[in-house]
Write a protein that holds these residues in place. Structure first.
Motif, PDB file in Angstrom:
ATOM      1  N   SER A  51       0.830  -1.210   0.000  1.00  0.00           N
ATOM      2  CA  SER A  51       0.000   0.000   0.000  1.00  0.00           C
ATOM      3  C   SER A  51       0.861   1.255   0.000  1.00  0.00           C
ATOM      4  CB  SER A  51      -0.916  -0.003   1.230  1.00  0.00           C
ATOM      5  OG  SER A  51      -1.754  -1.134   1.228  1.00  0.00           O
ATOM      6  N   VAL A  52       1.942   1.221   0.791  1.00  0.00           N
ATOM      7  CA  VAL A  52       2.846   2.366   0.834  1.00  0.00           C
ATOM      8  C   VAL A  52       3.526   2.564  -0.517  1.00  0.00           C
ATOM      9  CG1 VAL A  52       4.964   3.266   1.881  1.00  0.00           C
ATOM     10  CG2 VAL A  52       3.226   2.200   3.315  1.00  0.00           C
ATOM     11  N   ALA A  56       1.046   4.126  -2.869  1.00  0.00           N
ATOM     12  CA  ALA A  56       0.819   5.516  -2.488  1.00  0.00           C
ATOM     13  C   ALA A  56       2.007   6.398  -2.863  1.00  0.00           C
ATOM     14  CB  ALA A  56       0.561   5.605  -0.983  1.00  0.00           C
ATOM     15  N   ALA A  57       3.213   5.850  -2.717  1.00  0.00           N
ATOM     16  CA  ALA A  57       4.426   6.627  -3.012  1.00  0.00           C
ATOM     17  C   ALA A  57       4.531   6.972  -4.485  1.00  0.00           C
ATOM     18  CB  ALA A  57       5.663   5.856  -2.570  1.00  0.00           C
ATOM     19  N   ARG A  67       0.727   9.278  -5.180  1.00  0.00           N
ATOM     20  CA  ARG A  67       0.673  10.574  -4.496  1.00  0.00           C
ATOM     21  C   ARG A  67       1.957  10.785  -3.696  1.00  0.00           C
ATOM     22  NH1 ARG A  67      -4.347  12.756  -3.633  1.00  0.00           N
ATOM     23  NH2 ARG A  67      -3.122  14.520  -2.849  1.00  0.00           N
ATOM     24  N   THR A  76       2.471  11.187   0.443  1.00  0.00           N
ATOM     25  CA  THR A  76       3.195  10.113   1.131  1.00  0.00           C
ATOM     26  C   THR A  76       4.415  10.663   1.856  1.00  0.00           C
ATOM     27  OG1 THR A  76       2.498   8.618  -0.646  1.00  0.00           O
ATOM     28  CG2 THR A  76       4.232   7.835   0.813  1.00  0.00           C
ATOM     29  N   ARG A  77       5.094  11.613   1.243  1.00  0.00           N
ATOM     30  CA  ARG A  77       6.276  12.206   1.857  1.00  0.00           C
ATOM     31  C   ARG A  77       5.915  12.963   3.130  1.00  0.00           C
ATOM     32  NH1 ARG A  77       7.695  14.784  -2.295  1.00  0.00           N
ATOM     33  NH2 ARG A  77       8.954  13.146  -3.253  1.00  0.00           N
ATOM     34  N   ILE A  82       7.723   9.335   4.990  1.00  0.00           N
ATOM     35  CA  ILE A  82       8.207   8.183   4.223  1.00  0.00           C
ATOM     36  C   ILE A  82       9.191   8.663   3.167  1.00  0.00           C
ATOM     37  CG2 ILE A  82       7.518   6.330   2.653  1.00  0.00           C
ATOM     38  CD1 ILE A  82       4.822   6.278   4.137  1.00  0.00           C
ATOM     39  N   VAL A 104      10.235   8.615  -0.042  1.00  0.00           N
ATOM     40  CA  VAL A 104       9.682   8.190  -1.335  1.00  0.00           C
ATOM     41  C   VAL A 104      10.773   7.842  -2.347  1.00  0.00           C
ATOM     42  CG1 VAL A 104       8.301   8.921  -3.322  1.00  0.00           C
ATOM     43  CG2 VAL A 104       7.509   9.396  -1.001  1.00  0.00           C
TER      44      VAL A 104
END
Length: 641
Positions: free
Chosen positions: A173-174, A177-178, A181, A185-186, A190, A192
Motif C-alpha cells: 500500500s505504501v 501511495a508513493a 501521491r 506520502t512524503r 516516508i 519516497v
C-alpha cells in the motif's frame, strides 16, 4: 487417423510450455511492477535477465560459487546494478512521457548486450544442473526432470509471494501511495525516492532470478535476453500493463498456449502469442486484467521545432546546398553507400512523419520496410517486372497492409499502440521466416536492377544512384507537402491535444489512420529501393531491430523536424559502414547515442540547434523591442511644444 497427438508428445510439450511460462511469468512480473508503480517501460529487462544468467556463470567459473548461493547472489548483484541505474539515470525521467524511459532502457540494453558480446563472444556457455536436482522421475507417459519441476514450483511461489506482498500488505500500500501521491506520502515521513529506487531494483532482481534459473536449461549468451523480451512485452500487454495478477496468469497461460500450439500446429508456435495479443487488445484495449489504458505524463514526446527565425532566402539556400551535395555525393563517396544513406533517410523521414508530427510511436515499421523489399525483389526477379513497377507493387501491398495494421492499432494509445504495432510486425517477421518464396535466411538474392522502362540501364552504379536520389527526393518533398498542408496542421493538433481536436469536430481516428498509411507507403518506397540497390531482400529488413534503426535516426537528428531524420540517417549509415570492423562496438555506440539523446539533448541535433538559435533570436528581439519603444516615446515627447 486420430487428431490427438500421442500422450508422451502432448505431455512433453505441456512441460516445455510450463517451463517457458515460468520464465515469462517471472519476467513479466518484474516488468509489471516497474511499469505499474514507476511508469517506466523497462526495455533493458531482457538484458538484465541475461545478466542474471551470466552472473551465475561467472560466479561458478571464476569464483567457484555454486548454484544455490548464486540463486541469491546473482539477483542481489544485478538488482544493485538496477538501483544505480535508477538513481543516476531513470529518476530524471519520471515527469516525462514514459516513452523516454523506454528509449533510455533500450539504449542500456544495446550497451549491455554489446559489452557482453565483446567480452564473452557470441557463442553460448553451459551451466551444469545442480547435483541435488540432477535426477528425475519416469512417469507412465513422460520423463519429468527434477530441475524443471523445481523451476516451475519456485517461479510460482515467487510470483504468488510478490503478488501478496504488493496487493495485500501495508508495504504494498505504501509503495502504491508513493508512486500515485508522492507529495502526500512524503508528508507522513516516508522516504519516497528510496522506495522508488528499491522498487526498480526489486523488479530487476526478479529478471536476474529468472536468468539464474534459466542458466542450466538454456545456453548463456549475449542474445538470450533480446530473444525473449519481445514475447515478455506481449505477455505484459495481454495481462494488462501494471497488473501483477495479469502478468502471472498471462505468463503461465501463454507458455502453455505455446506448448499446445507446437503440438497441434508447430508452424504457428512462434506467432501464437502475438495473435492472442492482437485479439485481446481488440476486445479489451487495456488487457485482460488492466483497468484502463495508462496515460502518459503531460509532456510531449515530440514537438515542432520552428525555423521561423530563418528567413525564406536562407532556408531556400540550405535546401539548394543540400540538393547539390546529394548530386555531387557519388563522386565523393562510394555510390552504394550513398544509396544506403538515401534509403535510410526516406525510411527515417517516413517514420518521423508518424512519430514527430502525429505523436504515434510505431515499432512495426520494419514490417513495411521488409515486406516492400521482398515484394519488389520477387516481382522484379521472378515475375520480370520493370523496376518502377516493382516499387509500385511494393507500395500497393504495403499500403493495404498499413491500412489493416492501422485499423487494428490506431484506437490504442501510448505504449499499447507501440506494442500492437510490434506484435503485428512480429507476425510478419515469422511469416517471412516460414514462407517458401523468401528463402528463409538466404533471402531473395541476385535481384536484377534491370532497365527503367526498358530504356535506362540501372546496372550502372551512377545511373542507379541518380534514380534512387530522384525517388527519395520526391518522397521527401511529399512529406514536406503533407506536413505543411491543412491535413498536416490537423495532424499536429491531434498530437498536441486530441480531445480538443475532437471537440473542434475533427475525426481524429481517420486522421491518424491516414497518417499511418502514408507513413507505411513511404517506408515501402525506401524498402523497395533497398532491395534494388543491394540486389537482396533478407530477414534483416523485416526484423524488429529495423524499427529501432528508424527510431534511432529520428531521435538523433531531431524528432518533429524535416531535416533531422536525414542527418540521423547519414550518421547511422556512416557508423554502420565505417565501424563495421569493430563488431559489437557498433551496438554499444548505438546504445550510447540513445542514452545521450534522452539524457542530454532530447530535441536531437537539428532540434537543439534550431531551438538555441531561435531562443537567441527571441532574446535579441525582446531586447530591441523595448529600446525601440523607448525611442519612439522619446521622439514623440520631443516633438510636442
Amino acid at each position: 487417423m486420430s487428431f490427438m497427438p500421442p500422450l508422451p508428445v502432448l505431455a512433453g510439450q505441456l512441460l516445455i510450455g510450463l517451463i517457458n511460462g515460468s520464465f515469462y511469468a517471472l519476467l513479466s512480473l518484474g516488468l509489471a511492477i516497474i511499469f505499474g508503480l514507476l511508469q517506466i517501460v523497462n526495455f533493458a529487462h531482457g538484458a538484465q535477465y541475461m545478466m542474471g544468467a551470466l552472473c551465475s556463470y561467472v560466479l561458478l567459473t571464476w569464483l567457484g560459487v555454486g548454484y544455490w548461493p548464486a540463486l541469491i547472489l546473482a539477483p542481489l548483484i544485478v538488482g544493485s546494478f538496477g538501483v544505480v541505474l535508477e538513481r543516476v539515470f531513470i529518476r530524471h525521467l519520471y515527469h516525462l512521457h514514459h516513452m523516454y524511459g523506454m528509449l533510455l532502457t533500450f539504449g542500456f540494453a544495446l550497451v549491455i548486450e554489446g559489452c557482453v558480446r565483446q567480452r564473452m563472444g557470441s557463442s553460448g556457455n553451459t551451466y551444469p544442473v545442480p547435483s541435488a536436482l540432477a535426477g528425475g522421475w519416469k512417469l507412465a507417459f513422460t520423463y519429468l526432470p527434477a530441475y524443471r519441476l523445481w523451476v516451475i514450483g519456485i517461479s510460482l511461489t515467487v510470483c504468488l509471494a510478490t503478488w501478496y506482498l504488493i496487493e495485500k500488505t501495508r508495504l504494498g500500500s505504501v509503495l502504491r501511495a508513493a508512486t500515485e501521491r508522492p507529495d502526500l506520502t512524503r508528508s507522513f515521513g516516508i522516504n519516497v525516492p528510496k522506495l522508488v529506487m528499491l522498487t526498480y531494483g526489486f523488479g530487476v532482481a526478479l529478471a536476474a532470478l529468472a536468468g539464474t534459473m534459466a542458466a542450466p536449461i538454456y545456453s548463456i549468451n549475449a542474445q538470450m535476453g533480446s530473444e525473449i523480451i519481445i514475447v515478455v512485452f506481449a505477455v505484459v500487454v495481454i495481462g494488462g500493463m501494471g497488473s501483477i495478477k495479469g502478468a502471472i496468469i498471462s505468463g503461465f497461460g501463454l507458455g502453455i498456449a505455446e506448448g499446445l500450439t507446437k503440438t497441434f500446429y508447430p508452424q504457428a508456435s512462434t506467432t501464437i502469442v502475438f495473435v492472442i495479443m492482437v485479439l485481446v487488445l481488440l476486445l479489451r484495449p487495456a488487457g485482460l486484467f488492466g483497468t484502463s489504458e495508462q496515460q502518459a505524463p503531460n509532456s510531449s514526446l515530440s514537438g515542432d521545432v520552428s525555423l521561423d527565425f530563418m528567413n525564406v532566402a536562407v532556408r531556400r539556400t540550405l535546401v539548394a546546398v543540400s540538393i547539390a551535395a546529394g548530386l555531387a555525393a557519388p563522386f565523393v563517396v562510394y555510390p552504394v553507400f550513398g544509396m544506403k544513406v538515401l534509403c535510410f533517410a526516406l525510411f527515417a523521414s517516413a517514420f518521423n512523419l508518424l512519430l514527430g508530427f502525429g505523436g504515434l510511436m510505431s515499432f512495426g515499421h520494419a514490417a513495411f520496410y521488409g515486406t516492400a523489399s521482398y515484394v519488389a525483389a520477387y516481382t522484379v526477379k521472378t515475375m520480370g517486372f520493370d523496376p518502377m513497377f516493382g516499387i509500385l507493387a511494393a507500395m500497393t501491398v504495403v499500403g493495404m497492409m498499413g491500412l489493416a495494421f492501422g485499423y487494428l492499432a490506431i484506437r490504442r494509445h501510448g505504449i499499447y499502440f507501440a506494442m500492437v504495432t510490434l506484435a503485428l510486425a512480429q507476425m510478419v517477421y515469422f511469416f517471412a521466416v516460414q514462407a517458401p518464396f523468401t528463402h528463409n535466411d538466404e533471402g531473395i538474392q541476385g535481384v536484377p536492377r534491370g532497365h527503367l522502362f526498358g530504356l535506362i540501364n540501372l546496372e550502372n552504379q551512377l545511373t542507379m544512384y541518380y534514380f534512387v536520389f530522384a525517388i527519395v527526393l520526391l518522397g521527401l518533398i511529399t512529406i514536406w507537402r503533407i506536413v505543411n498542408s491543412p491535413f498536416g496542421y490537423v495532424l499536429k493538433s491531434v498530437r498536441e491535444n486530441e480531445a480538443r481536436a475532437i471537440s473542434l469536430g475533427y475525426d481524429t481516428d481517420r486522421c491518424k489512420l491516414l497518417a499511418f498509411v502514408l507513413s507505411a507507403v513511404l517506408a515501402a518506397v525506401a524498402g523497395a529501393l533497398d532491395a534494388l540497390v543491394f540486389q537482396l531482400a533478407s530477414l534483416t529488413n523485416v526484423h524488429w531491430s529495423m524499427s529501432g534503426h528508424a527510431l534511432l535516426m529520428s531521435i538523433l537528428g531531431g524528432v518533429g523536424t524535416l531535416s533531422g531524420p536525414i542527418l540521423g540517417a547519414i550518421i547511422v549509415a556512416g557508423m554502420e559502414n565505417y565501424l563495421a570492423s569493430l563488431g559489437s562496438w557498433v551496438n554499444i555506440v548505438h546504445g550510447m547515442i540513445f542514452i545521450g539523446c534522452v539524457m542530454v539533448f532530447r530535441r536531437g541535433i537539428v532540434g537543439e540547434i534550431a531551438f538555441r538559435l531561435g531562443a537567441r533570436r527571441s532574446v535579441s528581439r525582446s531586447r530591441r523591442e523595448p529600446a525601440a519603444a523607448s525611442g519612439a516615446i522619446a521622439a514623440s515627447l520631443s516633438s510636442q511644444p
